[in-house]
Motif scaffolding. Structure first.
Motif, mmCIF file in Angstrom:
data_model
loop_
_atom_site.group_PDB
_atom_site.id
_atom_site.type_symbol
_atom_site.label_atom_id
_atom_site.label_comp_id
_atom_site.label_asym_id
_atom_site.label_seq_id
_atom_site.Cartn_x
_atom_site.Cartn_y
_atom_site.Cartn_z
ATOM 1 N N THR A 102 -4.368 -3.357 3.400
ATOM 2 C CA THR A 102 -3.474 -2.427 2.710
ATOM 3 C C THR A 102 -2.071 -2.611 3.251
ATOM 4 O OG1 THR A 102 -3.142 -0.093 2.138
ATOM 5 C CG2 THR A 102 -3.883 -0.552 4.363
ATOM 6 N N ARG A 103 -1.119 -1.887 2.637
ATOM 7 C CA ARG A 103 0.267 -1.931 3.123
ATOM 8 C C ARG A 103 0.646 -0.651 3.854
ATOM 9 N NH1 ARG A 103 4.133 -4.978 0.759
ATOM 10 N NH2 ARG A 103 5.381 -4.062 2.430
ATOM 11 N N ALA A 104 -0.046 0.461 3.606
ATOM 12 C CA ALA A 104 0.216 1.742 4.255
ATOM 13 C C ALA A 104 -1.107 2.478 4.397
ATOM 14 C CB ALA A 104 1.218 2.563 3.455
ATOM 15 N N VAL A 105 -1.205 3.308 5.436
ATOM 16 C CA VAL A 105 -2.475 3.959 5.764
ATOM 17 C C VAL A 105 -2.614 5.259 4.991
ATOM 18 C CG1 VAL A 105 -3.902 4.874 7.609
ATOM 19 C CG2 VAL A 105 -2.384 2.947 8.067
ATOM 20 N N SER A 106 -3.748 5.405 4.316
ATOM 21 C CA SER A 106 -4.126 6.644 3.639
ATOM 22 C C SER A 106 -5.611 6.866 3.878
ATOM 23 C CB SER A 106 -3.824 6.580 2.140
ATOM 24 O OG SER A 106 -4.425 7.665 1.458
ATOM 25 N N SER A 107 -5.948 7.989 4.491
ATOM 26 C CA SER A 107 -7.357 8.270 4.763
ATOM 27 C C SER A 107 -8.150 8.389 3.462
ATOM 28 C CB SER A 107 -7.486 9.554 5.586
ATOM 29 O OG SER A 107 -6.939 10.660 4.876
ATOM 30 N N THR A 108 -7.528 8.898 2.412
ATOM 31 C CA THR A 108 -8.224 9.038 1.128
ATOM 32 C C THR A 108 -8.604 7.684 0.569
ATOM 33 O OG1 THR A 108 -7.003 11.082 0.665
ATOM 34 C CG2 THR A 108 -8.059 9.979 -1.191
ATOM 35 N N GLU A 109 -7.651 6.752 0.536
ATOM 36 C CA GLU A 109 -7.908 5.416 -0.007
ATOM 37 C C GLU A 109 -8.912 4.659 0.864
ATOM 38 O OE1 GLU A 109 -6.943 4.224 -2.827
ATOM 39 O OE2 GLU A 109 -5.621 5.880 -3.403
#
Length: 310
Positions: free
Chosen positions: A165-172
């Protein structure tokens, strides 16, 4: 009021509109910088307050699928569980000090099955997409970690594709690995037991005000400069006279049109006299003096000798 008619011309009207747009834009940009300054100062206060608090259990700060409260970001939390190494996610294009690298995100599965997304740190390497081979392994078995709470990223950059990924998202990340996760994620501060090879942890944000205050003043100065320039040019135009209100000096006025009844033209107005300042100096005579002395040309102009006489 006739002296100000030039301001109604198309050229000056468009000039005024352009200055208004520039002044408004610089005013808005200045306010934007001061708003960023307020946000920076608020973040500094939150970081300073939360980093001095005792670590709190993760369940007291974060909740499954919930959002991170603004006043809880950068709060230090602790959690115990086992790393799901098979669900490692690589964060691409993380340059640090001019060197390319990646960040390694590994879910920590807690006792109730909820995963805490942990950013274990930065690794200097060429970008390799989602390939986690060669990445230093986390401690195996039960691990207790402490870290700083961070809010999820947003936008298309958080999409997880092929383990990266390019940025951290707990949902994704939770959807990609098929696990329930706490909302938000954690920047790792410590692990117990310690790993065989540690990654470079993320540093806390610098707690200064940045350049926003001076950038705001700079934008406002540009706006005032544009307004002052317009007023100065208008004053200069007013002082010189608007175009078309005075004719060129020394030119003869145009000859009047003929009278349609008599067919005769009125006499042409006299030419404006040339000012004494611009008239060439008179020499008093167009014929040069000549010297009839022997050996001198009769047509040569006389020149004074050393005694001052010709």
């Amino acid at each position: 009021m006739r002296r100000f008619r030039f301001l109604l011309s198309r050229r000056w009207a468009l000039f005024a509109v352009a200055i208004v747009v520039v002044a408004w834009a610089t005013w808005w940009l200045g306010n934007w910088q001061f708003d960023r300054l307020d946000d920076r100062q608020e973040t500094n206060r939150v970081v300073e307050r939360n980093e001095n608090l005792e670590p709190a259990p993760v369940a007291d700060v974060l909740s499954p699928g919930g959002d991170v409260p603004d006043d809880q970001e950068w709060r230090v939390v602790t959690a115990t569980g086992e790393y799901a190494v098979e669900d490692t996610v690589i964060v691409r294009y993380r340059t640090r000090d001019g060197q390319s690298g990646i960040e390694v995100v590994v879910p920590l599965v807690t006792a109730d099955g909820t995963a805490l997304v942990v950013d274990r740190g930065w690794l200097a390497t060429e970008n390799r997409g989602g390939d986690a081979s060669g990445v230093p392994a986390p401690p195996s078995g039960e691990v207790t970690i402490t870290g700083y709470v961070r809010a999820d990223g947003t936008g298309d950059s958080t999409k997880v594709v092929d383990g990266s990924t390019r940025a951290v998202s707990s949902t994704e990340i939770g959807e990609a690995i098929g696990r329930p996760t706490y909302g938000g994620f954690v920047d790792l501060r410590s692990e117990d037991p310690e790993p065989a090879e540690a990654l470079t942890p993320r540093a806390l944000p610098e707690q200064d005000n940045g350049p926003h205050f001076f950038y705001g003043l700079q934008w406002w100065f540009f706006g005032l400069l544009a307004i002052f320039g317009f007023l100065y040019l208008a004053y200069d135009e007013l002082k010189r006279g608007a175009p078309g209100q005075r004719g060129p000096r020394g030119k003869r006025p145009p000859r009047p049109k003929a009278d349609p009844r008599t067919g005769k033209r009125p006499p042409r107005p006299p030419r404006e006299p040339q000012s004494a300042r611009s008239a060439p100096p008179s020499t008093g005579s167009m014929t040069p003096e000549t010297n009839d002395a022997a050996g001198d040309s009769r047509n040569a102009a006389a020149r004074p000798n050393s005694s001052g006489r010709p």
